[in-house]
Design an enzyme around this catalytic site. Structure first.
Site, PDB file in Angstrom:
ATOM      1  N   LYS A  99       8.054  10.111  15.602  1.00  0.00           N
ATOM      2  CA  LYS A  99       8.264   8.777  16.227  1.00  0.00           C
ATOM      3  C   LYS A  99       8.272   8.929  17.610  1.00  0.00           C
ATOM      4  CE  LYS A  99       8.371   5.915  12.654  1.00  0.00           C
ATOM      5  NZ  LYS A  99       9.464   5.242  12.103  1.00  0.00           N
TER       6      LYS A  99
ATOM      7  N   TYR B  51      -7.040   6.109   6.552  1.00  0.00           N
ATOM      8  CA  TYR B  51      -6.683   7.519   6.644  1.00  0.00           C
ATOM      9  C   TYR B  51      -6.349   8.202   5.239  1.00  0.00           C
ATOM     10  CZ  TYR B  51      -2.298   4.877   6.240  1.00  0.00           C
ATOM     11  OH  TYR B  51      -1.539   4.146   5.582  1.00  0.00           O
TER      12      TYR B  51
ATOM     13  N   GLU C  16      -2.895  12.725  13.554  1.00  0.00           N
ATOM     14  CA  GLU C  16      -3.759  11.416  13.485  1.00  0.00           C
ATOM     15  C   GLU C  16      -2.669  10.481  14.043  1.00  0.00           C
ATOM     16  OE1 GLU C  16      -4.271  10.144   9.361  1.00  0.00           O
ATOM     17  OE2 GLU C  16      -5.114  12.139   8.843  1.00  0.00           O
TER      18      GLU C  16
ATOM     19  N   LYS D  19      -0.468   7.368  14.702  1.00  0.00           N
ATOM     20  CA  LYS D  19       0.182   6.489  13.764  1.00  0.00           C
ATOM     21  C   LYS D  19      -0.030   4.956  14.015  1.00  0.00           C
ATOM     22  CE  LYS D  19       4.631   6.107  11.137  1.00  0.00           C
ATOM     23  NZ  LYS D  19       4.939   4.535  11.392  1.00  0.00           N
TER      24      LYS D  19
ATOM     25  N   CYS E 130       9.093 -30.475  40.333  1.00  0.00           N
ATOM     26  CA  CYS E 130       8.864 -31.756  40.744  1.00  0.00           C
ATOM     27  C   CYS E 130       9.747 -32.831  40.440  1.00  0.00           C
ATOM     28  CB  CYS E 130       7.210 -32.105  40.417  1.00  0.00           C
ATOM     29  SG  CYS E 130       7.260 -32.350  38.720  1.00  0.00           S
TER      30      CYS E 130
ATOM     31  N   CYS F 124       2.449 -32.630  40.119  1.00  0.00           N
ATOM     32  CA  CYS F 124       3.367 -31.532  40.110  1.00  0.00           C
ATOM     33  C   CYS F 124       2.902 -30.369  40.994  1.00  0.00           C
ATOM     34  CB  CYS F 124       3.712 -30.958  38.565  1.00  0.00           C
ATOM     35  SG  CYS F 124       4.895 -29.802  39.024  1.00  0.00           S
TER      36      CYS F 124
ATOM     37  N   CYS G 201      11.660 -30.955  35.572  1.00  0.00           N
ATOM     38  CA  CYS G 201      10.778 -29.974  35.934  1.00  0.00           C
ATOM     39  C   CYS G 201      11.304 -29.362  37.373  1.00  0.00           C
ATOM     40  CB  CYS G 201       9.303 -30.453  36.333  1.00  0.00           C
ATOM     41  SG  CYS G 201       8.260 -29.304  37.252  1.00  0.00           S
TER      42      CYS G 201
ATOM     43  N   CYS H  76       5.767 -29.807  31.761  1.00  0.00           N
ATOM     44  CA  CYS H  76       5.877 -30.655  32.825  1.00  0.00           C
ATOM     45  C   CYS H  76       4.581 -31.753  32.871  1.00  0.00           C
ATOM     46  CB  CYS H  76       6.128 -30.352  34.363  1.00  0.00           C
ATOM     47  SG  CYS H  76       5.849 -31.515  35.742  1.00  0.00           S
TER      48      CYS H  76
ATOM     49  N   ASP I  84       0.151   0.993  14.558  1.00  0.00           N
ATOM     50  CA  ASP I  84       1.259   0.300  14.372  1.00  0.00           C
ATOM     51  C   ASP I  84       0.563  -0.994  13.807  1.00  0.00           C
ATOM     52  OD1 ASP I  84       3.777  -0.550  14.295  1.00  0.00           O
ATOM     53  OD2 ASP I  84       3.944  -0.878  16.581  1.00  0.00           O
TER      54      ASP I  84
HETATM   55  S1  IVH Z   1      -0.555   8.768   6.147  1.00  0.00           S
HETATM   56  C1  IVH Z   1       2.283   9.171   2.001  1.00  0.00           C
HETATM   57  N1  IVH Z   1      -1.564   8.192   8.134  1.00  0.00           N
HETATM   58  O1  IVH Z   1       2.682   4.665   8.818  1.00  0.00           O
HETATM   59  C2  IVH Z   1       2.080   8.053   3.029  1.00  0.00           C
HETATM   60  N2  IVH Z   1       0.322   6.625   7.616  1.00  0.00           N
HETATM   61  O2  IVH Z   1       5.561   5.720   6.636  1.00  0.00           O
HETATM   62  C3  IVH Z   1       0.829   8.141   3.713  1.00  0.00           C
HETATM   63  N3  IVH Z   1       0.443   4.685   9.101  1.00  0.00           N
HETATM   64  O3  IVH Z   1       3.299   2.130   6.522  1.00  0.00           O
HETATM   65  C4  IVH Z   1       0.623   7.369   5.043  1.00  0.00           C
HETATM   66  N4  IVH Z   1      -1.009   5.391  10.472  1.00  0.00           N
HETATM   67  O4  IVH Z   1       1.019   2.487   6.760  1.00  0.00           O
HETATM   68  C5  IVH Z   1      -0.628   7.644   7.268  1.00  0.00           C
HETATM   69  N5  IVH Z   1      -2.612   7.852  10.219  1.00  0.00           N
HETATM   70  C6  IVH Z   1      -1.600   7.393   9.484  1.00  0.00           C
HETATM   71  C7  IVH Z   1      -0.984   6.121   9.692  1.00  0.00           C
HETATM   72  C8  IVH Z   1      -0.165   5.909   8.859  1.00  0.00           C
HETATM   73  C9  IVH Z   1      -0.109   4.437  10.464  1.00  0.00           C
HETATM   74  C10 IVH Z   1       1.593   3.933   8.420  1.00  0.00           C
HETATM   75  C11 IVH Z   1       1.427   3.736   7.033  1.00  0.00           C
HETATM   76  C12 IVH Z   1       2.740   3.597   6.644  1.00  0.00           C
HETATM   77  C13 IVH Z   1       3.649   4.254   7.564  1.00  0.00           C
HETATM   78  C14 IVH Z   1       4.116   5.632   6.957  1.00  0.00           C
END
Ligand code: IVH
Length: 671
Positions: free
Chosen positions: A311, A223, A114, A116, A408, A428, A405, A423, A118
């Site tokens: 990451k 998720y 999946e 991740k 000007c 200007c 400025c 300004c 942000d």
């Molecule tokens: S699973 C047991 N799936 O990433 C933890 N986390 O440290 C289960 N996050 O803050 C998390 N996308 O909110 C999971 N597809 C995803 C995610 C996801 C973002 C975030 C989650 C947490 C951190 C995981």
């Protein structure tokens, strides 16, 4: 209407609105127009006003934001919200797979990969299918009750499609486009900018005034399923499919893979495709699919053994801050930009980075000559994140914002409550130049061939001092510019000529009246019909219009009163610039839109139309409530095919989509 009848209607409206909300925000396949949706919502608001006892916490009216809270209540999570172990490279992922395979008895393992997201982890509780509580992660054990703010997320279902009781977990986030919009509005208002979508999302969810949260566009992907009553699954894939069935938004890019090689392929693929996404991700989460195997593997103190977060390599680099350049924007806001020693970062060479405003420079303690860390998040412009103070040699020079400025020399001011320096000299040159660049830009008068460089030259040579001067340019003036031959001059003059017949809203937006964006300009143009009518509108009258607030109204009347504005408008009109609205008549909820066969339909136009251009047809369709897109897909409801229609027609036929020729289309237009 008596209470009983009202109750039945309220219930029906809940169902209808929930369904359309789901189609629009979760499936991305609306079937009614915004105007129709708004009308149904208004009907519900009215009924709730008349019969307050029928207003419930899960009503679709609750999305607009409720009471201001004194503070957030604490919420204990039903089970702790854990974090994930990290992987930083292929080796780490292979080792994770080995650990999993060992537990699985050396069989190849199925994983769910999946994105991740942000954003911020949240937990949502539903009882009998109704959303009752939403919380932040907090310290993992205790979070904060942000139910009100979460309700403003349109894709979050207030009522599920089955009456189940469960806790779900997911990530709330701000899409990149919403972030860019938010920051540009904040910049315009002189407010502090958010550094990234994540911070903006966090700021929005922690608003004690839910109305403010409602103004920010957030979204959510779910998720995982937590505590529940009577649900059981054998795989995570199944659990996610069930979430989707319940009406939740589950990330469509998830993939169930077999073994480590396929897993690595997914990771590689998304590392590359990351910039194409509409939201930020900071890695990939890999989870064991088989829930029995998960059970067997269990947890460490902090995180599950059956999942890992890969990451992405940090898109950061160290370089030197050579100079801080100051730019004056169209609205007079002075923004500092870092001029950096060129450094390569995530595939591009970075030479400049935004510093946003003076406070940002002070907070970071930046000095000229400093070594700094620059970061690039997704496709967003690079920013300076930190100063490496231990690299200082003593040769660094302090930076102070100018008091005057840079263009000007008039005194800069900091308006009350604003972070930005401005300004405020209306004459200007920098503001005028930026204003002209805005006037000719695509969303405004759309004069092709008049880019930033040409405008700057015209301005610096004194050929154009106000937007009206553009319409008095002669070919001999243009021929003297750099890189301008006979042909490009002729094209440019033609483009300028063509822009004269633009409908009023383009001109209004192009003038750059504070707080009047493209949407505001359209509302004004449609309502008043002509510049003349708008010029005599009072502030009070303007605020009567839906979507025109007191700030915009005041800004419009102040602007229109200025003698120099009157003079510019006079000269524009004299040159033949159209001052009338020539677009299609506005559709008000309740009339055209409801009868229109196009309302809520996704329409594609292809080939050559005889009676109007494709653009005109598209504007006409949009005014009738259609959603006009460029390519044919399963979501298309109707294809309008003119002469010489090609591959789009073939595709539509293949997909069994309704196809109309121009004549049929014209016959369906309202009389
Ligand atoms: S699973 C047991 N799936 O990433 C933890 N986390 O440290 C289960 N996050 O803050 C998390 N996308 O909110 C999971 N597809 C995803 C995610 C996801 C973002 C975030 C989650 C947490 C951190 C995981």
């Amino acid at each position: 209407m008596n209470l009983e009848q009202a109750q039945a209607r309220v219930q029906a409206l809940h169902d209808i609105l929930n369904e359309h909300n789901y189609r629009y925000h979760v499936l991305d396949q609306p079937t009614i127009s915004d105007a129709e949706y708004d009308q149904l919502l208004r009907e519900l608001i009215e009924l709730e006003r008349e019969f307050p006892e029928l207003s419930t916490p899960d009503s679709p009216t609750q999305r607009v934001g409720g009471e201001i809270l004194p503070h957030f209540e604490k919420v204990e999570h039903l089970s702790p919200m854990l974090s994930l172990g990290n992987a930083f490279n292929e080796q780490d992922l292979r080792e994770f797979d080995e650990r999993v395979r060992k537990a699985a008895g050396d069989k190849p393992v199925r994983y769910v990969c999946e994105l991740k997201i942000d954003g911020l982890a949240v937990s949502l509780r539903y009882e009998d299918g109704r959303f009752v509580l939403g919380a932040t992660r907090g310290d993992g054990t205790v979070g904060e009750d942000i139910t009100q703010n979460l309700k403003t997320i349109r894709s979050l279902p207030l009522k599920l499609r089955q009456p189940v009781s469960l806790e779900v977990r997911g990530e709330a986030y701000m899409p990149r486009a919403a972030f860019a919009r938010l920051n540009s509005v904040r910049e315009e208002r002189g407010e502090a900018l958010f550094a990234n979508p994540r911070n903006a999302a966090a700021g929005s969810l922690r608003q004690l005034d839910p109305k403010l949260a409602a103004e920010r566009t957030l979204d959510i992907f779910l998720y995982g399923i937590g505590q529940n009553e009577g649900l059981s699954f054998t795989t995570h894939t199944e659990a996610l499919a069930f979430l989707s069935e319940l009406g939740f938004k589950v990330n469509p890019e998830r993939r169930t893979v077999e073994g480590v090689e396929e897993m690595l392929q997914y990771v590689q693929e998304w590392q590359e495709r990351r910039p194409d996404l509409a939201y930020d991700i900071d890695g990939i989460v890999i989870k064991v699919d088989d829930l029995a195997l998960r059970e067997e593997m269990g947890f460490t103190a902090k995180s599950p053994r059956w999942a890992i977060a890969y990451k992405f390599p940090a898109e950061e680099a160290v370089t030197r801050l050579e100079e801080i350049e100051l730019n004056v924007g169209r609205t007079g806001v002075v923004t500092p930009t870092a001029v950096l020693q060129p450094v390569s970062l995530a595939g591009t060479t970075v030479k400049r980075a935004s510093l946003h405003n003076e406070d940002m420079i002070r907070e970071k303690g930046l000095m000229l000559g400093d070594h700094v860390i620059v970061k690039k998040a997704g496709d967003i412009i690079p920013e300076v994140v930190a100063v490496l103070t231990d690299k200082r040699t003593g040769d660094e020079r302090p930076f102070t914002m100018p008091t005057h400025c840079p263009e000007c020399e008039s005194r800069l001011v900091r308006l009350e409550g604003e972070v930005a320096l401005r300004c405020i000299n209306p004459a200007c040159p920098a503001q005028t130049r930026e204003g002209i660049i805005h006037f000719v830009s695509r969303g405004a008068m759309n004069i092709e061939g008049l880019g930033e460089k040409v405008v700057t030259q015209l301005f610096e040579r004194g050929l154009v001092r106000s937007v009206a001067d553009l319409y008095y340019l002669k070919s001999e003036d243009l021929l003297r510019l750099e890189r301008m031959g006979e042909k490009s001059v002729a094209n440019l003059l033609r483009a300028i000529e063509a822009s004269k017949s633009n409908s009023l809203e383009r001109l209004l937006f192009g003038l750059g009246i504070r707080f009047v964006g493209a949407k505001g300009a359209k509302i004004l143009a449609q309502h008043y019909g002509s510049m003349e009518a708008l010029l005599s509108a009072t502030e009070e009258e303007l605020t009567q219009l839906e979507e025109i607030g007191p700030k915009m109204a005041a800004s419009i009347t102040t602007y229109m009163k200025k003698p120099e504005v009157r003079e510019t408008l006079r000269r524009l009109a004299e040159a033949g610039v159209n001052m009338h609205y020539t677009g299609p008549a506005p559709v008000r909820a309740g009339d055209g839109a409801m009868e229109s066969p196009f309302a809520g339909k996704t329409v594609v136009i292809t080939g050559t139309l005889e009676r109007m251009s494709r653009k005109e047809a598209s504007e006409l369709l949009e005014s009738l409530g259609a959603h006009v897109t460029g390519s044919v897909s399963k979501k298309t409801d109707l294809l309008i095919a003119g002469e010489k229609a090609g591959s789009k027609l073939d595709k539509a036929n293949k997909l069994g989509i309704t196809v109309w020729d121009e004549e049929t289309f014209l016959a369906h237009l309202p009389k």
